[in-house]
Design a protein around this motif. Structure first.
Motif, PDB file in Angstrom:
ATOM      1  N   GLU A  69       0.805  -1.269   0.040  1.00 50.88           N
ATOM      2  CA  GLU A  69      -0.040   0.076  -0.149  1.00 50.88           C
ATOM      3  C   GLU A  69       0.815   1.194   0.066  1.00 50.88           C
ATOM      4  O   GLU A  69       0.613   2.203  -0.696  1.00 50.88           O
ATOM      5  CB  GLU A  69      -0.925  -0.115   1.324  1.00 50.88           C
ATOM      6  N   LYS A  70       1.841   1.275   0.608  1.00 46.83           N
ATOM      7  CA  LYS A  70       2.754   2.280   0.975  1.00 46.83           C
ATOM      8  C   LYS A  70       3.707   2.408  -0.382  1.00 46.83           C
ATOM      9  O   LYS A  70       4.819   3.371  -0.303  1.00 46.83           O
ATOM     10  CB  LYS A  70       3.499   2.462   2.314  1.00 46.83           C
ATOM     11  N   GLY A  71       3.889   1.490  -1.229  1.00 49.90           N
ATOM     12  CA  GLY A  71       4.810   1.467  -2.178  1.00 49.90           C
ATOM     13  C   GLY A  71       6.362   1.204  -1.989  1.00 49.90           C
ATOM     14  O   GLY A  71       6.958   1.563  -2.466  1.00 49.90           O
ATOM     15  N   TRP A 108       1.062  -1.502  -8.960  1.00 50.41           N
ATOM     16  CA  TRP A 108       0.919  -0.280  -8.210  1.00 50.41           C
ATOM     17  C   TRP A 108       1.025   0.960  -9.358  1.00 50.41           C
ATOM     18  O   TRP A 108       0.382   1.878  -8.898  1.00 50.41           O
ATOM     19  CB  TRP A 108       1.992  -0.217  -7.145  1.00 50.41           C
ATOM     20  N   TYR A 111      -1.792   2.984 -10.431  1.00 46.61           N
ATOM     21  CA  TYR A 111      -2.360   3.993  -9.339  1.00 46.61           C
ATOM     22  C   TYR A 111      -1.532   5.018  -9.199  1.00 46.61           C
ATOM     23  O   TYR A 111      -0.333   5.317  -9.354  1.00 46.61           O
ATOM     24  CB  TYR A 111      -2.603   3.364  -8.128  1.00 46.61           C
ATOM     25  N   LYS A 112      -2.408   6.190  -8.943  1.00 50.49           N
ATOM     26  CA  LYS A 112      -1.645   7.766  -8.522  1.00 50.49           C
ATOM     27  C   LYS A 112      -1.326   7.464  -7.028  1.00 50.49           C
ATOM     28  O   LYS A 112      -0.154   7.903  -6.469  1.00 50.49           O
ATOM     29  CB  LYS A 112      -2.339   8.606  -8.853  1.00 50.49           C
ATOM     30  N   ASN A 113      -2.264   6.976  -6.330  1.00 46.76           N
ATOM     31  CA  ASN A 113      -2.425   6.665  -4.771  1.00 46.76           C
ATOM     32  C   ASN A 113      -3.331   5.437  -4.468  1.00 46.76           C
ATOM     33  O   ASN A 113      -4.279   5.297  -5.213  1.00 46.76           O
ATOM     34  CB  ASN A 113      -2.350   7.678  -3.852  1.00 46.76           C
ATOM     35  N   VAL A 114      -2.998   4.757  -3.252  1.00 49.12           N
ATOM     36  CA  VAL A 114      -3.786   3.644  -2.776  1.00 49.12           C
ATOM     37  C   VAL A 114      -3.902   3.805  -1.276  1.00 49.12           C
ATOM     38  O   VAL A 114      -3.007   4.349  -0.825  1.00 49.12           O
ATOM     39  CB  VAL A 114      -2.848   2.428  -3.104  1.00 49.12           C
ATOM     40  N   SER A 115      -5.129   3.598  -1.024  1.00 49.11           N
ATOM     41  CA  SER A 115      -5.243   3.476   0.492  1.00 49.11           C
ATOM     42  C   SER A 115      -6.262   2.256   0.834  1.00 49.11           C
ATOM     43  O   SER A 115      -6.852   1.687   0.047  1.00 49.11           O
ATOM     44  CB  SER A 115      -5.758   4.431   1.392  1.00 49.11           C
ATOM     45  N   TYR A 142      -8.658   3.939  -4.479  1.00 47.37           N
ATOM     46  CA  TYR A 142      -7.363   4.337  -5.109  1.00 47.37           C
ATOM     47  C   TYR A 142      -7.710   5.363  -6.362  1.00 47.37           C
ATOM     48  O   TYR A 142      -8.933   5.790  -6.596  1.00 47.37           O
ATOM     49  CB  TYR A 142      -6.942   2.935  -6.186  1.00 47.37           C
ATOM     50  N   ASP A 143      -6.572   6.230  -6.557  1.00 55.32           N
ATOM     51  CA  ASP A 143      -6.883   7.061  -7.781  1.00 55.32           C
ATOM     52  C   ASP A 143      -5.900   6.669  -8.928  1.00 55.32           C
ATOM     53  O   ASP A 143      -4.812   6.103  -8.932  1.00 55.32           O
ATOM     54  CB  ASP A 143      -6.278   8.639  -7.532  1.00 55.32           C
ATOM     55  N   LYS A 149     -10.885   8.713  -9.166  1.00 49.76           N
ATOM     56  CA  LYS A 149     -11.026   7.791  -7.848  1.00 49.76           C
ATOM     57  C   LYS A 149     -12.043   6.607  -7.992  1.00 49.76           C
ATOM     58  O   LYS A 149     -13.026   6.788  -8.436  1.00 49.76           O
ATOM     59  CB  LYS A 149     -11.769   8.754  -6.573  1.00 49.76           C
TER      60      LYS A 149
END
Length: 176
Positions: A69-71, A108, A111-115, A142-143, A149
């Protein structure tokens, strides 16, 4: 007054004895019903084969997911065995640790970001101790690379052997 006290003590004693007898019979009934085999609609080779497993295995599965998740892919692959079987929709492969890292980075990069919002987990071990699994239930937000989104409901089944992930099966359901 003395007669009332004796009567009160007798009533309390009778209530306590009745309560204990009810508790014993309830406990016995629960034990008896647990030993009665259930008639399932389907049969399998080893029904009711699982017991609660190790919290250390749960920690391993959660830590691997958090690292992804944090890359943090170098950290993530440390939780996996030298060779891991990965099973996603349309994919079932055994990958070396290096190939797994490439796959995780590639996924990953969509995605631009993941939570992740964790909903539940369960660690189990076979009664004969031959297999240990952790199942994670979570929602992944995610974005995508274009800024849209979205979210997906995810279940991960993770088999752990010698404190390392040896199998990862992922099931997803996109929200509508």
């Amino acid at each position: 007054m003395k007669k009332i006290s004796i009567l009160l003590v007798a009533v309390i004693a009778a209530a306590a004895i009745t309560s204990c007898k009810n508790a014993d019979s309830t406990s016995k009934a629960t034990k008896d019903s647990a030993q009665v085999p259930t008639a399932y609609a389907y049969t399998i080779e080893h029904p009711d084969n699982w017991e609660i497993g190790s919290s250390a295995n749960t920690a391993t599965a959660l830590s691997a997911l958090k690292s992804w998740e944090k890359g943090k892919f170098d950290e993530c692959v440390k939780y996996f065995a030298d060779t891991t079987q990965v099973m996603f929709d349309g994919m079932d492969k055994k990958l070396s640790n290096d190939s797994l890292k490439v796959l995780l980075i590639g996924s990953w990069n969509n995605y631009k970001n993941v939570s992740v919002t964790m909903k539940d987990w369960e660690s189990v071990i076979a009664k004969d101790k031959s297999e240990e699994w952790v199942t994670l239930w979570y929602v992944q937000y995610y974005d995508d690379g274009k800024g849209a989104k979205d979210s997906v409901s995810v279940i991960n089944d993770v088999q752990i052997k010698n404190s390392k992930i040896v199998k990862l099966a992922e099931y997803t359901r996109k929200f509508h």
